[in-house]
Design a protein around this motif. Structure first.
Motif, PDB file in Angstrom:
ATOM      1  N   TRP A 112      -7.867   1.861   1.700  1.00  0.00           N
ATOM      2  CA  TRP A 112      -7.487   3.258   2.103  1.00  0.00           C
ATOM      3  C   TRP A 112      -7.680   3.995   0.982  1.00  0.00           C
ATOM      4  CZ3 TRP A 112      -3.497   5.336  -0.887  1.00  0.00           C
ATOM      5  CH2 TRP A 112      -2.568   4.551  -1.473  1.00  0.00           C
ATOM      6  N   SER A 113      -7.476   5.356   1.390  1.00  0.00           N
ATOM      7  CA  SER A 113      -7.808   6.624   0.321  1.00  0.00           C
ATOM      8  C   SER A 113      -7.048   7.686   0.544  1.00  0.00           C
ATOM      9  CB  SER A 113      -9.468   6.638   0.382  1.00  0.00           C
ATOM     10  OG  SER A 113      -9.790   7.205   1.309  1.00  0.00           O
ATOM     11  N   VAL A 114      -7.041   8.458  -0.516  1.00  0.00           N
ATOM     12  CA  VAL A 114      -6.173   9.869  -0.419  1.00  0.00           C
ATOM     13  C   VAL A 114      -7.258  10.864  -0.910  1.00  0.00           C
ATOM     14  CG1 VAL A 114      -4.448  11.357  -1.528  1.00  0.00           C
ATOM     15  CG2 VAL A 114      -4.276   8.955  -1.306  1.00  0.00           C
ATOM     16  N   VAL A 165      -4.351  10.757   3.970  1.00  0.00           N
ATOM     17  CA  VAL A 165      -4.673   9.491   3.764  1.00  0.00           C
ATOM     18  C   VAL A 165      -5.423   8.776   4.786  1.00  0.00           C
ATOM     19  CG1 VAL A 165      -3.284   7.148   3.464  1.00  0.00           C
ATOM     20  CG2 VAL A 165      -2.553   9.306   2.517  1.00  0.00           C
ATOM     21  N   THR A 166      -6.380   7.957   4.662  1.00  0.00           N
ATOM     22  CA  THR A 166      -7.152   7.272   5.698  1.00  0.00           C
ATOM     23  C   THR A 166      -6.125   6.281   6.637  1.00  0.00           C
ATOM     24  OG1 THR A 166      -7.653   5.421   4.323  1.00  0.00           O
ATOM     25  CG2 THR A 166      -9.347   7.246   4.634  1.00  0.00           C
ATOM     26  N   SER A 197       0.884  -1.110  -0.040  1.00  0.00           N
ATOM     27  CA  SER A 197       0.102  -0.178   0.006  1.00  0.00           C
ATOM     28  C   SER A 197       0.831   1.321   0.022  1.00  0.00           C
ATOM     29  CB  SER A 197      -0.768   0.206   1.177  1.00  0.00           C
ATOM     30  OG  SER A 197      -2.044  -0.747   1.065  1.00  0.00           O
ATOM     31  N   LEU A 256       1.033   4.246  -2.844  1.00  0.00           N
ATOM     32  CA  LEU A 256       0.807   5.810  -2.576  1.00  0.00           C
ATOM     33  C   LEU A 256       1.922   6.617  -2.861  1.00  0.00           C
ATOM     34  CD1 LEU A 256      -0.639   8.199  -1.097  1.00  0.00           C
ATOM     35  CD2 LEU A 256       0.432   7.371   0.949  1.00  0.00           C
TER      36      LEU A 256
END
Length: 155
Positions: A65-67, A39-40, A26, A30
């Motif tokens: 996860w996300s941005v 970021v989560t 991950s 990123l």
């Protein structure tokens, strides 16, 4: 059935070699986006693999996860950059294009070299929504691992 690695000696699947590989994958994705947004925080979680015997022994790591907190145009550039960077890093892009939703969300699915992880990346354009926060959402999934008998997948 594909052979599963023997994880004897690992007391649970959140042991650094298993958990760390998902986190590292991950983190690498990123970095490839070049994005510097928020970021989560949640980390990878173990989930059962349905197709492995004995039942309950096959487990995979899943990291969602996300941005966000960036203009959509920056997220879009990060998504495009990721497409190139994944390929240069040896990933195989399995699919790339709009999903079947009404929003036709750009979605890319890629497999890591060696087959240990796959990633699904979605570029969610929420500019017209009540909450206009657009997101680059990523799901990293590991292949299935065989859990040590009697071990708990929970940390």
């Amino acid at each position: 059935m594909r052979g599963l690695p023997d994880l004897r000696g690992i007391t649970h699947l959140c042991h650094p070699p298993v958990l760390g590989a998902a986190q590292q994958t991950s983190s690498r994705i990123l970095d490839m986006t070049g994005l510097k947004g928020t970021v989560t925080k949640p980390g990878p979680l173990p989930l059962p693999c349905d197709d492995y015997e004995p039942e309950g022994r096959g487990v995979q790591m899943r990291h969602n996860w996300s941005v966000y907190d960036l203009p959509f145009e920056e997220l879009e550039k990060g998504y495009a950059h990721l497409r190139t960077a994944l390929t240069e890093d040896g990933w195989r892009i399995v699919s790339d294009g709009p999903d079947s939703s009404k929003a036709k969300t750009p979605t890319m699915v890629a497999d890591a070299p060696g087959g240990d992880h796959s990633a699904e990346i979605r570029l969610m354009d929420n500019r017209k929504d009540e909450d206009p926060t657009s997101v680059l959402a990523v799901t990293v999934v590991s292949r299935c691992f065989q859990e040590t008998p009697g071990a708990s997948p929970a940390p």
